[in-house]
Design a protein around this motif. Structure first.
Motif, PDB file in Angstrom:
ATOM      1  N   GLU A  23     -10.310  -3.768  -9.614  1.00 48.23           N
ATOM      2  CA  GLU A  23     -11.206  -4.660  -9.360  1.00 48.23           C
ATOM      3  C   GLU A  23      -9.567  -6.133  -9.063  1.00 48.23           C
ATOM      4  OE1 GLU A  23     -15.264  -7.798  -9.996  1.00 48.23           O
ATOM      5  OE2 GLU A  23     -14.357  -6.259 -11.008  1.00 48.23           O
ATOM      6  N   GLY A  24      -9.611  -6.697  -8.469  1.00 49.70           N
ATOM      7  CA  GLY A  24      -8.849  -7.388  -7.882  1.00 49.70           C
ATOM      8  C   GLY A  24      -7.782  -7.473  -8.024  1.00 49.70           C
ATOM      9  N   LEU A  25      -7.413  -6.196  -8.365  1.00 50.48           N
ATOM     10  CA  LEU A  25      -5.766  -5.565  -7.949  1.00 50.48           C
ATOM     11  C   LEU A  25      -6.573  -5.058  -6.639  1.00 50.48           C
ATOM     12  CD1 LEU A  25      -5.498  -4.487 -11.343  1.00 50.48           C
ATOM     13  CD2 LEU A  25      -4.975  -6.390 -11.078  1.00 50.48           C
ATOM     14  N   ARG A  26      -4.098  -5.334  -5.861  1.00 57.99           N
ATOM     15  CA  ARG A  26      -3.966  -4.941  -4.894  1.00 57.99           C
ATOM     16  C   ARG A  26      -3.207  -3.631  -4.743  1.00 57.99           C
ATOM     17  NH1 ARG A  26      -2.720  -9.487  -1.289  1.00 57.99           N
ATOM     18  NH2 ARG A  26      -1.857  -7.460   0.539  1.00 57.99           N
ATOM     19  N   ALA A  27      -3.373  -2.464  -4.578  1.00 56.52           N
ATOM     20  CA  ALA A  27      -2.164  -1.603  -4.139  1.00 56.52           C
ATOM     21  C   ALA A  27      -1.102  -1.494  -3.015  1.00 56.52           C
ATOM     22  CB  ALA A  27      -3.153  -0.278  -4.382  1.00 56.52           C
ATOM     23  N   ALA A  28      -0.831  -0.724  -3.213  1.00 55.86           N
ATOM     24  CA  ALA A  28       0.205  -1.073  -2.201  1.00 55.86           C
ATOM     25  C   ALA A  28       0.629   0.551  -1.011  1.00 55.86           C
ATOM     26  CB  ALA A  28       1.986  -1.762  -1.774  1.00 55.86           C
ATOM     27  N   PRO A  29       1.328   0.826  -0.123  1.00 57.76           N
ATOM     28  CA  PRO A  29       1.669   1.683   0.175  1.00 57.76           C
ATOM     29  C   PRO A  29       2.629   2.266  -0.123  1.00 57.76           C
ATOM     30  CG  PRO A  29       2.176   0.416   2.341  1.00 57.76           C
ATOM     31  CD  PRO A  29       0.869  -0.678   1.232  1.00 57.76           C
ATOM     32  N   SER A  30       2.858   3.834  -0.246  1.00 54.74           N
ATOM     33  CA  SER A  30       4.630   4.163  -0.522  1.00 54.74           C
ATOM     34  C   SER A  30       5.123   4.591   0.908  1.00 54.74           C
ATOM     35  CB  SER A  30       4.213   6.144  -1.067  1.00 54.74           C
ATOM     36  OG  SER A  30       5.224   6.620  -1.395  1.00 54.74           O
ATOM     37  N   THR A 111      12.629  -3.779  -1.414  1.00 56.08           N
ATOM     38  CA  THR A 111      11.166  -2.589  -1.014  1.00 56.08           C
ATOM     39  C   THR A 111      11.510  -2.149  -2.569  1.00 56.08           C
ATOM     40  OG1 THR A 111      11.784  -2.225   1.037  1.00 56.08           O
ATOM     41  CG2 THR A 111      10.017  -0.944  -0.410  1.00 56.08           C
ATOM     42  N   PRO A 112      10.811  -3.043  -3.599  1.00 55.24           N
ATOM     43  CA  PRO A 112      10.843  -2.809  -5.187  1.00 55.24           C
ATOM     44  C   PRO A 112       9.614  -1.614  -4.691  1.00 55.24           C
ATOM     45  CG  PRO A 112       9.376  -4.517  -4.619  1.00 55.24           C
ATOM     46  CD  PRO A 112      10.274  -4.341  -3.975  1.00 55.24           C
ATOM     47  N   HIS A 113      10.179  -0.552  -5.391  1.00 56.79           N
ATOM     48  CA  HIS A 113       8.627   1.352  -5.989  1.00 56.79           C
ATOM     49  C   HIS A 113       8.608   0.580  -7.210  1.00 56.79           C
ATOM     50  CE1 HIS A 113       7.378   4.909  -4.714  1.00 56.79           C
ATOM     51  NE2 HIS A 113       7.271   4.549  -5.283  1.00 56.79           N
ATOM     52  N   SER A 114       7.092   1.493  -7.369  1.00 53.95           N
ATOM     53  CA  SER A 114       6.673   1.442  -8.958  1.00 53.95           C
ATOM     54  C   SER A 114       5.211   2.215  -8.891  1.00 53.95           C
ATOM     55  CB  SER A 114       5.928  -0.407  -9.536  1.00 53.95           C
ATOM     56  OG  SER A 114       4.868  -0.245  -8.468  1.00 53.95           O
ATOM     57  N   ASP A 115       4.927   2.815  -9.650  1.00 55.10           N
ATOM     58  CA  ASP A 115       3.297   3.444  -9.820  1.00 55.10           C
ATOM     59  C   ASP A 115       2.175   2.217  -9.924  1.00 55.10           C
ATOM     60  OD1 ASP A 115       3.097   1.933 -12.398  1.00 55.10           O
ATOM     61  OD2 ASP A 115       3.634   2.972 -13.698  1.00 55.10           O
ATOM     62  N   ARG A 116       0.921   2.893 -10.253  1.00 61.41           N
ATOM     63  CA  ARG A 116       0.270   1.244  -9.760  1.00 61.41           C
ATOM     64  C   ARG A 116      -0.725   1.072 -10.801  1.00 61.41           C
ATOM     65  NH1 ARG A 116      -3.346   2.987  -4.446  1.00 61.41           N
ATOM     66  NH2 ARG A 116      -1.649   3.643  -3.069  1.00 61.41           N
ATOM     67  N   ALA A 133       9.986 -11.820  -0.337  1.00 58.80           N
ATOM     68  CA  ALA A 133      10.661 -11.281   1.385  1.00 58.80           C
ATOM     69  C   ALA A 133      10.378  -9.638   0.661  1.00 58.80           C
ATOM     70  CB  ALA A 133      11.566 -11.578   1.833  1.00 58.80           C
ATOM     71  N   ALA A 134       9.820  -9.657  -0.675  1.00 54.07           N
ATOM     72  CA  ALA A 134      10.275  -8.121  -1.133  1.00 54.07           C
ATOM     73  C   ALA A 134       8.491  -7.470  -0.991  1.00 54.07           C
ATOM     74  CB  ALA A 134      10.023  -8.015  -2.417  1.00 54.07           C
ATOM     75  N   ALA A 135       8.816  -5.542  -0.332  1.00 56.81           N
ATOM     76  CA  ALA A 135       7.944  -4.792   0.823  1.00 56.81           C
ATOM     77  C   ALA A 135       8.023  -4.018  -0.807  1.00 56.81           C
ATOM     78  CB  ALA A 135       8.493  -4.356   2.011  1.00 56.81           C
ATOM     79  N   ARG A 136       6.257  -4.595  -1.281  1.00 55.95           N
ATOM     80  CA  ARG A 136       5.931  -3.515  -2.156  1.00 55.95           C
ATOM     81  C   ARG A 136       5.759  -2.211  -1.719  1.00 55.95           C
ATOM     82  NH1 ARG A 136       0.795  -4.950  -2.821  1.00 55.95           N
ATOM     83  NH2 ARG A 136       0.837  -4.506  -5.349  1.00 55.95           N
ATOM     84  N   SER A 137       6.117  -1.459  -2.223  1.00 51.14           N
ATOM     85  CA  SER A 137       5.681   0.178  -1.999  1.00 51.14           C
ATOM     86  C   SER A 137       5.328   0.313  -3.916  1.00 51.14           C
ATOM     87  CB  SER A 137       7.029   0.515  -1.982  1.00 51.14           C
ATOM     88  OG  SER A 137       6.561   1.855  -1.430  1.00 51.14           O
ATOM     89  N   MET A 138       5.185   1.764  -4.058  1.00 51.37           N
ATOM     90  CA  MET A 138       3.725   2.767  -4.517  1.00 51.37           C
ATOM     91  C   MET A 138       3.780   3.934  -4.525  1.00 51.37           C
ATOM     92  SD  MET A 138       1.199  -0.488  -5.952  1.00 51.37           S
ATOM     93  CE  MET A 138       1.333  -2.049  -6.654  1.00 51.37           C
ATOM     94  N   SER A 139       3.563   4.661  -5.818  1.00 49.69           N
ATOM     95  CA  SER A 139       3.080   5.940  -5.945  1.00 49.69           C
ATOM     96  C   SER A 139       1.844   6.146  -5.006  1.00 49.69           C
ATOM     97  CB  SER A 139       3.648   6.430  -6.818  1.00 49.69           C
ATOM     98  OG  SER A 139       5.661   6.424  -6.881  1.00 49.69           O
ATOM     99  N   ARG A 140       1.353   6.924  -5.097  1.00 51.90           N
ATOM    100  CA  ARG A 140       0.148   6.957  -5.035  1.00 51.90           C
ATOM    101  C   ARG A 140      -0.464   7.814  -6.318  1.00 51.90           C
ATOM    102  NH1 ARG A 140       0.008  11.374  -0.195  1.00 51.90           N
ATOM    103  NH2 ARG A 140       1.179  12.636  -0.893  1.00 51.90           N
ATOM    104  N   ARG A 141      -1.769   7.261  -6.826  1.00 53.56           N
ATOM    105  CA  ARG A 141      -2.108   7.005  -8.223  1.00 53.56           C
ATOM    106  C   ARG A 141      -2.402   8.687  -8.216  1.00 53.56           C
ATOM    107  NH1 ARG A 141      -7.826   6.236 -10.222  1.00 53.56           N
ATOM    108  NH2 ARG A 141      -7.793   6.325 -12.476  1.00 53.56           N
ATOM    109  N   GLY A 142      -1.187   8.880  -9.448  1.00 50.81           N
ATOM    110  CA  GLY A 142      -1.516  10.316 -10.342  1.00 50.81           C
ATOM    111  C   GLY A 142      -0.343  11.505  -9.866  1.00 50.81           C
ATOM    112  N   ARG A 143       0.824  10.674  -8.840  1.00 55.82           N
ATOM    113  CA  ARG A 143       1.919  11.012  -8.813  1.00 55.82           C
ATOM    114  C   ARG A 143       2.786  10.421  -8.808  1.00 55.82           C
ATOM    115  NH1 ARG A 143       1.030  14.459  -3.260  1.00 55.82           N
ATOM    116  NH2 ARG A 143      -1.016  14.915  -3.246  1.00 55.82           N
TER     117      ARG A 143
END
Length: 216
Positions: A23-30, A111-116, A133-143
């Motif tokens: 709730e209130g938190l934003r994920a990002a595409p991988s 482009t910082p990449h992280s988990d969720r 100006a950093a394009a957020r990138s995240m692994s999909r949940r459980g990956r």
């Protein structure tokens, strides 16, 4: 090793779930997905600073009461740890400090990449990435393999720094100092195997960057 009666240390595995709701938190595409249909990732980088990988882990001393949570920025280009923050909890401040170090080293536009984990999805993290100006990138949940560069570093420092030493009487603050010293030696003194010109070259991370004229 068998002849000398030696056995490799096997760390006790702890289950840790940093996702902690949404709730209130934003994920990002991988963003580093090379083939979304097959879930193939490409976290390689031709030059330093292109796709830094961020993560948070927990380091506990034997009595269980003293814990430190480091948050590094690991560069998949060569494994360099370009920024490191550490504290008593996996707070947003840790992640913010790490991002500030990354921006200072690269000038932004990364482009910082992280988990969720929740600290990577918090509103202030989203705002800070936007300001840099950093394009957020995240692994999909459980990956979790998307964070392999950081996970590999965590496993190495546990074996090389924590295991097999007497930490009696060492404070959490002293452990942070030991951790900073280890990260410095990791980049400047430890040899790594790099593929170059169709062969394998052994060099330190810093030495290779200087030799090839690479800059973060």
């Amino acid at each position: 090793m068998r002849g000398e009666g030696l056995a490799a240390a096997r760390p006790r595995r702890r289950r840790h779930g940093p996702y902690a709701g949404g709730e209130g938190l934003r994920a990002a595409p991988s963003l580093p997905l090379a083939d979304e249909a097959r879930g193939l990732r490409d976290l390689s980088a031709g030059r330093p600073g292109e796709v830094p990988v961020a993560d948070v882990t927990e380091l506990g001393l034997p009595d269980g009461a003293r814990r430190v949570r480091p948050s590094p920025r690991v560069d998949p280009c060569d494994g360099d740890v370009g920024a490191l923050s550490a504290g008593a909890g996996p707070s947003r401040a840790l992640v913010a400090e790490m991002l500030e170090g990354a921006v200072a080293a690269t000038g932004g536009g990364l482009t910082p990449h992280s988990d969720r984990g929740w600290c990577h999805r918090a509103p202030d993290r989203v705002a800070a990435c936007g300001a840099a100006a950093a394009a957020r990138s995240m692994s999909r949940r459980g990956r979790s393999p998307g964070n392999a560069a950081a996970g590999g570093l965590f496993g190495r420092l546990r074996v090389e720094l924590l295991h097999g030493r007497d930490w009696s009487g060492v404070t959490a603050g002293e452990l942070v100092g030991e951790l900073s010293g280890y990260i410095r030696r990791y980049g400047e003194g430890g040899l790594k195997a790099f593929g170059e010109g169709g062969g394998t070259v052994y060099d330190t991370i810093r030495g290779r960057r200087e030799r090839l004229g690479l800059a973060a």
